[in-house]
Design a protein around this motif. Structure first.
Motif, PDB file in Angstrom:
ATOM      1  N   VAL A  12      21.483   5.921   0.194  1.00 27.99           N
ATOM      2  CA  VAL A  12      22.135   6.635  -0.893  1.00 27.99           C
ATOM      3  C   VAL A  12      21.314   7.983  -0.530  1.00 27.99           C
ATOM      4  CG1 VAL A  12      20.062   5.899  -2.525  1.00 27.99           C
ATOM      5  CG2 VAL A  12      22.390   6.603  -3.282  1.00 27.99           C
ATOM      6  N   LEU A  13      21.928   9.043  -1.135  1.00 26.94           N
ATOM      7  CA  LEU A  13      21.305  10.462  -1.329  1.00 26.94           C
ATOM      8  C   LEU A  13      20.526  10.534  -2.731  1.00 26.94           C
ATOM      9  CD1 LEU A  13      23.764  12.925   0.283  1.00 26.94           C
ATOM     10  CD2 LEU A  13      21.547  11.989   1.205  1.00 26.94           C
ATOM     11  N   VAL A  14      19.232  10.790  -2.658  1.00 27.53           N
ATOM     12  CA  VAL A  14      18.336  11.045  -3.894  1.00 27.53           C
ATOM     13  C   VAL A  14      18.001  12.601  -3.959  1.00 27.53           C
ATOM     14  CG1 VAL A  14      16.460  10.326  -5.006  1.00 27.53           C
ATOM     15  CG2 VAL A  14      17.638   8.636  -3.937  1.00 27.53           C
ATOM     16  N   ASP A  15      18.608  13.248  -4.580  1.00 22.68           N
ATOM     17  CA  ASP A  15      18.054  14.576  -4.570  1.00 22.68           C
ATOM     18  C   ASP A  15      18.357  15.191  -3.365  1.00 22.68           C
ATOM     19  OD1 ASP A  15      17.539  14.369  -7.379  1.00 22.68           O
ATOM     20  OD2 ASP A  15      15.411  14.256  -6.998  1.00 22.68           O
ATOM     21  N   GLY A  16      19.371  14.795  -2.670  1.00 19.43           N
ATOM     22  CA  GLY A  16      19.654  15.365  -1.411  1.00 19.43           C
ATOM     23  C   GLY A  16      18.916  14.751  -0.175  1.00 19.43           C
ATOM     24  N   LEU A  17      18.138  13.700  -0.533  1.00 23.16           N
ATOM     25  CA  LEU A  17      17.359  13.049   0.814  1.00 23.16           C
ATOM     26  C   LEU A  17      17.830  11.770   0.787  1.00 23.16           C
ATOM     27  CD1 LEU A  17      13.682  14.007  -0.498  1.00 23.16           C
ATOM     28  CD2 LEU A  17      15.017  15.102   1.140  1.00 23.16           C
ATOM     29  N   ALA A  18      17.981  11.617   2.178  1.00 19.42           N
ATOM     30  CA  ALA A  18      18.935  10.241   2.496  1.00 19.42           C
ATOM     31  C   ALA A  18      17.819   9.252   2.107  1.00 19.42           C
ATOM     32  CB  ALA A  18      18.892   9.999   4.153  1.00 19.42           C
ATOM     33  N   THR A  19      18.041   8.150   1.794  1.00 19.28           N
ATOM     34  CA  THR A  19      17.187   6.952   1.228  1.00 19.28           C
ATOM     35  C   THR A  19      17.639   5.796   1.389  1.00 19.28           C
ATOM     36  OG1 THR A  19      16.445   8.470  -0.804  1.00 19.28           O
ATOM     37  CG2 THR A  19      16.023   6.155  -0.672  1.00 19.28           C
ATOM     38  N   GLY A  20      16.841   5.108   2.334  1.00 20.28           N
ATOM     39  CA  GLY A  20      17.476   3.589   2.946  1.00 20.28           C
ATOM     40  C   GLY A  20      16.788   2.578   2.059  1.00 20.28           C
ATOM     41  N   TYR A  21      17.680   1.411   1.881  1.00 18.82           N
ATOM     42  CA  TYR A  21      16.947   0.389   1.015  1.00 18.82           C
ATOM     43  C   TYR A  21      17.789  -1.029   1.631  1.00 18.82           C
ATOM     44  CZ  TYR A  21      20.816   1.162  -2.189  1.00 18.82           C
ATOM     45  OH  TYR A  21      22.201   1.398  -2.889  1.00 18.82           O
ATOM     46  N   LEU A  22      16.966  -1.911   1.237  1.00 23.21           N
ATOM     47  CA  LEU A  22      17.897  -3.314   1.341  1.00 23.21           C
ATOM     48  C   LEU A  22      18.451  -3.964  -0.330  1.00 23.21           C
ATOM     49  CD1 LEU A  22      15.755  -5.218   3.949  1.00 23.21           C
ATOM     50  CD2 LEU A  22      17.753  -3.895   4.058  1.00 23.21           C
ATOM     51  N   GLU A  23      19.545  -4.456  -0.364  1.00 25.48           N
ATOM     52  CA  GLU A  23      19.734  -4.758  -1.599  1.00 25.48           C
ATOM     53  C   GLU A  23      20.306  -6.327  -1.368  1.00 25.48           C
ATOM     54  OE1 GLU A  23      22.038  -3.850  -5.662  1.00 25.48           O
ATOM     55  OE2 GLU A  23      22.282  -2.567  -4.261  1.00 25.48           O
ATOM     56  N   ALA A  24      20.073  -7.350  -2.462  1.00 28.08           N
ATOM     57  CA  ALA A  24      20.279  -8.608  -2.595  1.00 28.08           C
ATOM     58  C   ALA A  24      20.214  -9.122  -3.952  1.00 28.08           C
ATOM     59  CB  ALA A  24      19.462  -9.517  -1.442  1.00 28.08           C
ATOM     60  N   GLY A  25      20.957 -10.120  -4.339  1.00 30.06           N
ATOM     61  CA  GLY A  25      20.883 -10.812  -5.522  1.00 30.06           C
ATOM     62  C   GLY A  25      21.629  -9.999  -6.635  1.00 30.06           C
ATOM     63  N   GLN A  26      21.300 -10.707  -7.827  1.00 30.29           N
ATOM     64  CA  GLN A  26      21.764 -10.272  -9.083  1.00 30.29           C
ATOM     65  C   GLN A  26      20.783 -10.471 -10.228  1.00 30.29           C
ATOM     66  OE1 GLN A  26      25.888 -11.822  -9.692  1.00 30.29           O
ATOM     67  NE2 GLN A  26      26.801  -9.935  -8.659  1.00 30.29           N
ATOM     68  N   GLY A  27      20.649  -9.770 -11.604  1.00 35.32           N
ATOM     69  CA  GLY A  27      20.002 -10.286 -12.290  1.00 35.32           C
ATOM     70  C   GLY A  27      18.847  -9.194 -12.743  1.00 35.32           C
ATOM     71  N   ASP A  28      17.789  -9.437 -13.332  1.00 34.45           N
ATOM     72  CA  ASP A  28      16.726  -8.454 -13.716  1.00 34.45           C
ATOM     73  C   ASP A  28      16.200  -7.897 -12.257  1.00 34.45           C
ATOM     74  OD1 ASP A  28      15.322  -7.675 -15.915  1.00 34.45           O
ATOM     75  OD2 ASP A  28      13.707  -8.980 -16.106  1.00 34.45           O
ATOM     76  N   PRO A  29      16.089  -6.651 -12.287  1.00 39.85           N
ATOM     77  CA  PRO A  29      15.762  -5.973 -11.118  1.00 39.85           C
ATOM     78  C   PRO A  29      14.439  -6.019 -10.631  1.00 39.85           C
ATOM     79  CG  PRO A  29      17.087  -4.425 -12.603  1.00 39.85           C
ATOM     80  CD  PRO A  29      16.571  -5.661 -13.390  1.00 39.85           C
ATOM     81  N   VAL A  30      14.124  -6.080  -9.268  1.00 38.67           N
ATOM     82  CA  VAL A  30      12.944  -6.250  -8.935  1.00 38.67           C
ATOM     83  C   VAL A  30      12.821  -5.277  -7.712  1.00 38.67           C
ATOM     84  CG1 VAL A  30      11.061  -7.416  -7.405  1.00 38.67           C
ATOM     85  CG2 VAL A  30      12.285  -8.420  -9.275  1.00 38.67           C
ATOM     86  N   ILE A  31      11.879  -4.097  -7.826  1.00 46.76           N
ATOM     87  CA  ILE A  31      11.786  -3.225  -6.721  1.00 46.76           C
ATOM     88  C   ILE A  31      10.346  -3.388  -5.644  1.00 46.76           C
ATOM     89  CG2 ILE A  31      11.510  -0.463  -6.357  1.00 46.76           C
ATOM     90  CD1 ILE A  31      13.950  -1.422  -7.917  1.00 46.76           C
ATOM     91  N   LEU A  32      10.782  -3.550  -4.527  1.00 45.27           N
ATOM     92  CA  LEU A  32       9.656  -3.706  -3.469  1.00 45.27           C
ATOM     93  C   LEU A  32       9.473  -2.458  -2.797  1.00 45.27           C
ATOM     94  CD1 LEU A  32      11.376  -6.879  -1.923  1.00 45.27           C
ATOM     95  CD2 LEU A  32       9.801  -6.755  -3.950  1.00 45.27           C
ATOM     96  N   LEU A  33       8.051  -2.270  -2.898  1.00 50.12           N
ATOM     97  CA  LEU A  33       7.640  -1.181  -2.058  1.00 50.12           C
ATOM     98  C   LEU A  33       6.620  -1.542  -0.902  1.00 50.12           C
ATOM     99  CD1 LEU A  33       6.632   1.073  -5.028  1.00 50.12           C
ATOM    100  CD2 LEU A  33       8.658   1.020  -4.004  1.00 50.12           C
ATOM    101  N   HIS A  34       7.128  -1.151   0.391  1.00 46.08           N
ATOM    102  CA  HIS A  34       6.198  -1.531   1.566  1.00 46.08           C
ATOM    103  C   HIS A  34       4.933  -0.682   1.632  1.00 46.08           C
ATOM    104  CE1 HIS A  34       7.453   2.367   3.252  1.00 46.08           C
ATOM    105  NE2 HIS A  34       8.680   2.013   2.937  1.00 46.08           N
ATOM    106  N   GLY A  35       4.303  -0.833   2.617  1.00 43.52           N
ATOM    107  CA  GLY A  35       2.727  -0.321   2.918  1.00 43.52           C
ATOM    108  C   GLY A  35       3.034   1.059   3.618  1.00 43.52           C
ATOM    109  N   GLY A  36       2.156   1.602   3.996  1.00 39.45           N
ATOM    110  CA  GLY A  36       2.033   2.948   4.533  1.00 39.45           C
ATOM    111  C   GLY A  36       1.761   3.043   6.221  1.00 39.45           C
ATOM    112  N   GLU A  37       1.609   1.740   6.800  1.00 40.75           N
ATOM    113  CA  GLU A  37       1.374   1.610   8.004  1.00 40.75           C
ATOM    114  C   GLU A  37       2.444   2.134   8.963  1.00 40.75           C
ATOM    115  OE1 GLU A  37       2.828  -2.595   7.466  1.00 40.75           O
ATOM    116  OE2 GLU A  37       1.703  -1.195   6.528  1.00 40.75           O
ATOM    117  N   PHE A  38       2.188   2.822  10.152  1.00 42.20           N
ATOM    118  CA  PHE A  38       3.028   3.322  11.031  1.00 42.20           C
ATOM    119  C   PHE A  38       3.869   1.963  11.550  1.00 42.20           C
ATOM    120  CE2 PHE A  38      -0.268   6.691  11.820  1.00 42.20           C
ATOM    121  CZ  PHE A  38       0.770   7.675  12.120  1.00 42.20           C
ATOM    122  N   GLY A  39       5.365   2.249  11.580  1.00 39.38           N
ATOM    123  CA  GLY A  39       6.183   1.277  12.279  1.00 39.38           C
ATOM    124  C   GLY A  39       6.727   0.282  11.068  1.00 39.38           C
TER     125      GLY A  39
END
Length: 282
Positions: A12-39
């Motif tokens: 999705v575009l967020v303020d013009g920036l391409a933003t990748g994500y995975l989505e699954a399921g329904q219900g109360d939202p849970v946002i997952l944020l990965h770490g900062g390591e290369f790869g």
């Protein structure tokens, strides 16, 4: 190593920036944020957790700026702030007004930084921090993360730093998978470039974990890897003790990414914690 998940890969575009994500399921939202390591990307970080969480929740595993399918951009003055604001705007774009946030390593640090600020921007109903909050130790393992040279040997050192179980670094296909992700167009440059300094400047100190934790007012769970090579023992309990509505747990036989290395234990804790929040809101 790793599981195939039923999540849909989206951009999705967020303020013009391409933003990748995975989505699954329904219900109360849970946002997952990965770490900062290369790869790392959303799939590598959360493939052992998404399906379990998606049985009861709408799960969105976001790829922060510079990672995965998201834009490879850098703010040299406020890189962390830019990522946090991007996460908040992502939530608006995908229609999430309030969510439970779960972060690993850098993702967890970003949650702590926002939640302890004077004006948090993330719409957090609860927080789970996994191996992100203590003082990063200066050793060969943190050096492997910071000084990655985009070689397979360099990625082996990163994998060795992240995991307690030696089978990860011995698994050539797993190392190759992370390596391939680390050299995708713009991926290495975005992370390495953020560390550029003009000649003559001293290198910055490693991030401090001293924060105004008393500002955190939402339920918080802090998880520590019992065999983390990057963080000191006991950091999770120490921080949880400074937050009125927090508790901590240690995941045995796990390094810096317990959600990958000990997913059953982490998933059980996550599901129980999230169930408490949903019951409390009923």
């Amino acid at each position: 190593m790793g599981n195939r998940v039923s999540a849909a890969r989206k951009t999705v575009l967020v303020d013009g920036l391409a933003t990748g994500y995975l989505e699954a399921g329904q219900g109360d939202p849970v946002i997952l944020l990965h770490g900062g390591e290369f790869g790392v990307d959303a799939q590598i970080a959360w493939e052992n957790n998404i399906d379990a969480l998606a049985r009861r929740h709408r799960v969105l595993a976001l790829e922060m700026l510079g990672f995965g399918a998201s834009a490879k951009v850098i703010d040299f003055n406020d890189g962390r702030g830019m990522r946090i604001r991007h996460i908040a705007r992502f939530c608006e774009v995908v229609g999430v007004e309030s969510a439970h946030f779960v972060g690993n390593s850098m993702g967890a640090v970003n949650l702590f930084v926002d939640a302890t600020s004077e004006s948090p921007v993330l719409p957090a109903r609860s927080l789970v921090m996994i191996c992100g909050g203590g003082e990063i130790q200066r050793n060969e393992h943190s050096a492997a993360l910071y000084d990655y040279d985009a070689t397979l040997d360099g990625m082996r050192r990163i994998v060795e730093a992240l995991f307690y179980d030696p089978s990860y670094v011995a698994d050539e296909s797993y190392v190759q998978r992370r390596y391939d992700s680390s050299i995708a167009p713009g991926a290495w440059e975005a992370l390495a470039g953020a560390r550029f300094r003009r000649p003559g400047l001293a290198p910055p100190p490693l991030p401090s974990s001293a924060r105004a934790y008393e500002r955190i007012a939402v339920p918080t769970l802090i998880l520590e890897g019992g065999a983390d090579k990057l963080l000191p023992r006991g950091w999770a309990a120490e921080i949880a003790g400074q937050i009125a509505s927090a508790r901590s747990a240690v995941i045995p036989d796990a390094g810096h990414c317990p959600q990958i290395e000990q997913p059953a234990a982490v998933n059980d804790l996550l599901m129980a914690f999230l169930a408490e929040q949903c019951e409390g809101a009923a």
